[in-house]
Design an enzyme around this catalytic site. Structure first.
Site, PDB file in Angstrom:
ATOM      1  N   HIS A 125      27.780 -49.451 -24.846  1.00 60.69           N
ATOM      2  CA  HIS A 125      28.577 -50.683 -24.884  1.00 60.69           C
ATOM      3  C   HIS A 125      27.669 -51.861 -25.243  1.00 60.69           C
ATOM      4  O   HIS A 125      26.502 -51.906 -24.854  1.00 60.69           O
ATOM      5  CB  HIS A 125      29.190 -50.974 -23.508  1.00 60.69           C
ATOM      6  CG  HIS A 125      30.309 -50.042 -23.098  1.00 60.69           C
ATOM      7  ND1 HIS A 125      30.919 -49.161 -23.962  1.00 60.69           N
ATOM      8  CD2 HIS A 125      30.936 -49.896 -21.905  1.00 60.69           C
ATOM      9  CE1 HIS A 125      31.876 -48.498 -23.312  1.00 60.69           C
ATOM     10  NE2 HIS A 125      31.897 -48.910 -22.063  1.00 60.69           N
TER      11      HIS A 125
ATOM     12  N   GLN B 116      33.222 -52.225 -26.528  1.00 57.79           N
ATOM     13  CA  GLN B 116      33.089 -50.989 -25.755  1.00 57.79           C
ATOM     14  C   GLN B 116      33.365 -49.741 -26.595  1.00 57.79           C
ATOM     15  O   GLN B 116      34.396 -49.626 -27.258  1.00 57.79           O
ATOM     16  CB  GLN B 116      34.020 -51.046 -24.536  1.00 57.79           C
ATOM     17  CG  GLN B 116      33.661 -52.208 -23.619  1.00 57.79           C
ATOM     18  CD  GLN B 116      34.437 -52.281 -22.320  1.00 57.79           C
ATOM     19  OE1 GLN B 116      34.733 -53.381 -21.858  1.00 57.79           O
ATOM     20  NE2 GLN B 116      34.760 -51.160 -21.727  1.00 57.79           N
TER      21      GLN B 116
ATOM     22  N   ARG C 212      37.744 -52.712 -27.203  1.00 61.35           N
ATOM     23  CA  ARG C 212      37.344 -51.350 -27.587  1.00 61.35           C
ATOM     24  C   ARG C 212      36.985 -51.348 -29.065  1.00 61.35           C
ATOM     25  O   ARG C 212      37.757 -51.886 -29.878  1.00 61.35           O
ATOM     26  CB  ARG C 212      38.507 -50.391 -27.320  1.00 61.35           C
ATOM     27  CG  ARG C 212      38.160 -48.948 -27.549  1.00 61.35           C
ATOM     28  CD  ARG C 212      37.302 -48.358 -26.470  1.00 61.35           C
ATOM     29  NE  ARG C 212      37.996 -48.309 -25.185  1.00 61.35           N
ATOM     30  CZ  ARG C 212      37.389 -48.011 -24.030  1.00 61.35           C
ATOM     31  NH1 ARG C 212      36.100 -47.745 -23.984  1.00 61.35           N
ATOM     32  NH2 ARG C 212      38.079 -47.989 -22.912  1.00 61.35           N
TER      33      ARG C 212
ATOM     34  N   ARG D 208      35.505 -49.206  -5.013  1.00 63.51           N
ATOM     35  CA  ARG D 208      34.484 -50.217  -5.331  1.00 63.51           C
ATOM     36  C   ARG D 208      34.640 -51.518  -4.555  1.00 63.51           C
ATOM     37  O   ARG D 208      33.649 -52.125  -4.166  1.00 63.51           O
ATOM     38  CB  ARG D 208      34.514 -50.528  -6.831  1.00 63.51           C
ATOM     39  CG  ARG D 208      33.930 -49.416  -7.676  1.00 63.51           C
ATOM     40  CD  ARG D 208      33.941 -49.817  -9.127  1.00 63.51           C
ATOM     41  NE  ARG D 208      33.638 -48.691  -9.983  1.00 63.51           N
ATOM     42  CZ  ARG D 208      34.144 -48.521 -11.195  1.00 63.51           C
ATOM     43  NH1 ARG D 208      34.970 -49.411 -11.705  1.00 63.51           N
ATOM     44  NH2 ARG D 208      33.801 -47.469 -11.897  1.00 63.51           N
TER      45      ARG D 208
ATOM     46  N   CYS E 176      31.034 -49.561 -15.755  1.00 62.80           N
ATOM     47  CA  CYS E 176      29.891 -49.482 -16.688  1.00 62.80           C
ATOM     48  C   CYS E 176      29.539 -50.820 -17.342  1.00 62.80           C
ATOM     49  O   CYS E 176      28.365 -51.165 -17.487  1.00 62.80           O
ATOM     50  CB  CYS E 176      30.160 -48.420 -17.742  1.00 62.80           C
ATOM     51  SG  CYS E 176      31.796 -48.530 -18.488  1.00 62.80           S
TER      52      CYS E 176
HETATM   53  N1  NAP Z   1      32.914 -42.441 -19.776  1.00 64.14           N
HETATM   54  C1  NAP Z   1      32.262 -43.494 -19.302  1.00 64.14           C
HETATM   55  O1  NAP Z   1      31.562 -44.198 -20.049  1.00 64.14           O
HETATM   56  C2  NAP Z   1      32.335 -43.851 -17.853  1.00 64.14           C
HETATM   57  C3  NAP Z   1      31.428 -44.797 -17.374  1.00 64.14           C
HETATM   58  C4  NAP Z   1      31.464 -45.157 -16.018  1.00 64.14           C
HETATM   59  C5  NAP Z   1      32.385 -44.576 -15.202  1.00 64.14           C
HETATM   60  N2  NAP Z   1      33.270 -43.662 -15.692  1.00 64.14           N
HETATM   61  C6  NAP Z   1      34.214 -43.075 -14.744  1.00 64.14           C
HETATM   62  O2  NAP Z   1      33.823 -41.733 -14.496  1.00 64.14           O
HETATM   63  C7  NAP Z   1      35.001 -40.934 -14.298  1.00 64.14           C
HETATM   64  C8  NAP Z   1      34.989 -39.786 -15.306  1.00 64.14           C
HETATM   65  O3  NAP Z   1      34.951 -40.325 -16.608  1.00 64.14           O
HETATM   66  P1  NAP Z   1      34.649 -39.432 -17.896  1.00 64.14           P
HETATM   67  O4  NAP Z   1      34.457 -40.395 -18.988  1.00 64.14           O
HETATM   68  O5  NAP Z   1      33.598 -38.430 -17.607  1.00 64.14           O
HETATM   69  O6  NAP Z   1      36.071 -38.710 -18.097  1.00 64.14           O
HETATM   70  P2  NAP Z   1      36.408 -37.328 -18.829  1.00 64.14           P
HETATM   71  O7  NAP Z   1      35.430 -37.044 -19.914  1.00 64.14           O
HETATM   72  O8  NAP Z   1      37.840 -37.432 -19.193  1.00 64.14           O
HETATM   73  O9  NAP Z   1      36.232 -36.230 -17.677  1.00 64.14           O
HETATM   74  C9  NAP Z   1      37.052 -36.201 -16.542  1.00 64.14           C
HETATM   75  C10 NAP Z   1      36.541 -35.155 -15.593  1.00 64.14           C
HETATM   76  O10 NAP Z   1      37.329 -35.181 -14.396  1.00 64.14           O
HETATM   77  C11 NAP Z   1      37.761 -33.866 -14.079  1.00 64.14           C
HETATM   78  N3  NAP Z   1      39.032 -33.897 -13.356  1.00 64.14           N
HETATM   79  C12 NAP Z   1      40.178 -34.520 -13.711  1.00 64.14           C
HETATM   80  N4  NAP Z   1      41.148 -34.293 -12.785  1.00 64.14           N
HETATM   81  C13 NAP Z   1      40.579 -33.520 -11.824  1.00 64.14           C
HETATM   82  C14 NAP Z   1      41.050 -32.944 -10.617  1.00 64.14           C
HETATM   83  N5  NAP Z   1      42.298 -33.141 -10.189  1.00 64.14           N
HETATM   84  N6  NAP Z   1      40.199 -32.191  -9.891  1.00 64.14           N
HETATM   85  C15 NAP Z   1      38.937 -31.989 -10.298  1.00 64.14           C
HETATM   86  N7  NAP Z   1      38.422 -32.499 -11.436  1.00 64.14           N
HETATM   87  C16 NAP Z   1      39.241 -33.256 -12.199  1.00 64.14           C
HETATM   88  C17 NAP Z   1      37.904 -33.193 -15.429  1.00 64.14           C
HETATM   89  O11 NAP Z   1      37.881 -31.808 -15.254  1.00 64.14           O
HETATM   90  P3  NAP Z   1      38.772 -30.828 -16.181  1.00 64.14           P
HETATM   91  O12 NAP Z   1      38.011 -30.659 -17.451  1.00 64.14           O
HETATM   92  O13 NAP Z   1      38.861 -29.597 -15.361  1.00 64.14           O
HETATM   93  O14 NAP Z   1      40.088 -31.508 -16.387  1.00 64.14           O
HETATM   94  C18 NAP Z   1      36.669 -33.736 -16.143  1.00 64.14           C
HETATM   95  O15 NAP Z   1      35.531 -32.994 -15.769  1.00 64.14           O
HETATM   96  C19 NAP Z   1      36.200 -41.871 -14.427  1.00 64.14           C
HETATM   97  O16 NAP Z   1      36.565 -42.324 -13.146  1.00 64.14           O
HETATM   98  C20 NAP Z   1      35.642 -43.015 -15.253  1.00 64.14           C
HETATM   99  O17 NAP Z   1      36.319 -44.218 -15.005  1.00 64.14           O
HETATM  100  C21 NAP Z   1      33.259 -43.275 -16.996  1.00 64.14           C
END
Ligand code: NAP
Length: 335
Positions: free
Chosen positions: A240, A155, A233, A98, A128
């Site tokens: 949020h 959040q 949180r 970023r 976010c």
């Molecule tokens: N949640 C939010 O509100 C939000 C908002 C903005 C941005 N983000 C960002 O978006 C990203 C994902 O967040 P999330 O909330 O969706 O997290 P999450 O629910 O924990 O999901 C993480 C995802 O990443 C995959 N992953 C982890 N390690 C991996 C690897 N080595 N190779 C391939 N895939 C891998 C996981 O797959 P597996 O199931 O196979 O482990 C899962 O699909 C983060 O960087 C977070 O900071 C999140």
């Protein structure tokens, strides 16, 4: 277009599937990636089943036009070359790139044009909490330059991923049964609690999340605005909320602010104190726009305005913002 989603099983990955479908995004072929944990899982997209592949260093991204990545900063850094080497545009939801000078950081309502200049083929989706704040600040910046922002965030659990949201639900069930709640995803029990820490602490006493709001807001808005954030949180599941105080160069009236918000792209005003109307996360979850309410003059500052802002951080704060960037590139024939 051939579209890839990396992190398909996650909270953001699942939202990508819904948003691409909802918006009739032109998908000819969809490929899904995850770690070994979710590889082999099937997800349905537009009535077709798509199987998650394990993300590896190979040629799987050959022919991919856009890769939406949401698998954490470490994965993005490790796989960026594999993802972009055949020309795919990587729209990345993590914090990995970023603040890199050669990576645009884009909120389409604010700085869509920046997405055209991407020397490394990467476009970063902001944090976010920053996205929803910037959408709301844009119309106010047009009224008078914003010099300073104080923001306190509330959040939701899902901001920390699908497993964190599941943990909060589980904690309430465990407590209701008289059991000791499981605490794995957050530093403390979140049910019936607030945790004044999102991400790790930095040397100046602010957390990384709070410093992201400082640096990212300035980069997206191309502004010298000072931002002081306190990120908390809270035990809500999704969307949020933010209490925001701004100081502008000239005093602006509540009427001006209301009119500017009403005309702004991506903003909905919900502000009728007499009828107890204001945005709340319970009712905003799943919605596209950023909602604002409780608009008033800051009584402590003649150049101050204060308001409340709620947005679905998985949707506008992640998947929707990224898809809107892609839609802009298609519209502008910049891909
Ligand atoms: N949640 C939010 O509100 C939000 C908002 C903005 C941005 N983000 C960002 O978006 C990203 C994902 O967040 P999330 O909330 O969706 O997290 P999450 O629910 O924990 O999901 C993480 C995802 O990443 C995959 N992953 C982890 N390690 C991996 C690897 N080595 N190779 C391939 N895939 C891998 C996981 O797959 P597996 O199931 O196979 O482990 C899962 O699909 C983060 O960087 C977070 O900071 C999140």
């Amino acid at each position: 277009m051939k579209i890839a989603i990396v992190g398909a099983s996650g909270a953001v990955g699942q939202e990508f599937l819904r948003v691409l479908d909802e918006r009739n995004f032109p998908v000819d072929e969809l490929v899904l990636f995850g770690s070994a944990r979710s590889a082999g899982t099937d997800y349905t997209f537009r009535c077709k089943s798509v199987t998650v592949k394990e993300l590896k260093h190979n040629d799987d991204f050959k022919g991919v036009d856009i890769a939406f990545t949401s698998a954490g900063a470490g994965t993005s850094k490790e796989f960026v070359d594999t993802i972009t080497k055949y020309g795919a545009v990587m729209i990345d939801n993590s914090s990995a790139f970023r603040m890199d000078a050669d990576v645009p950081l884009v909120v389409p309502e604010m700085n869509a044009e920046d997405a055209k200049n991407r020397p490394r083929g990467i476009i970063a989706n902001p944090n976010c909490t920053t996205i929803q704040m910037v959408v709301a600040l844009k119309p106010l910046e047009q009224l008078s330059h914003i010099k300073r922002v104080h923001v306190s965030t509330y959040q939701a659990a899902s901001g920390a991923g699908a497993a964190a949201m599941a943990e909060l639900e589980k904690q309430y069930k465990q407590i209701a049964k008289g059991e000791t709640p499981t605490v794995e995803k957050f530093a403390y029990q979140l049910a019936y609690n607030l945790i004044p820490q999102v991400d790790v602490f930095t040397e100046n006493g602010y957390t990384k999340e709070e410093m992201k709001m400082y640096h990212e807001t300035r980069k997206i808005m191309h502004s010298d605005v000072e931002v002081s954030a306190m990120c908390v949180r809270v035990p809500s599941l999704r969307a949020h909320s933010e209490a925001i105080w701004i100081e502008t160069e000239r005093p602006i009236s509540v009427e001006e602010v209301r009119t500017a918000f009403a005309k702004a792209e991506g903003v909905v005003v919900q502000d009728n104190p007499e009828k107890k109307e204001y945005p709340m996360p319970l009712f905003i979850a799943g919605k596209d726009p950023v909602y604002v309410g409780r608009i008033r003059k800051d009584i402590s500052n003649p150049n101050g305005i204060s308001f409340w802002c709620v947005g679905d951080q998985i949707k506008k704060g992640a998947a929707l913002n990224a898809v809107q960037i892609a839609e802009y590139l298609i519209r502008e024939k910049a891909i």
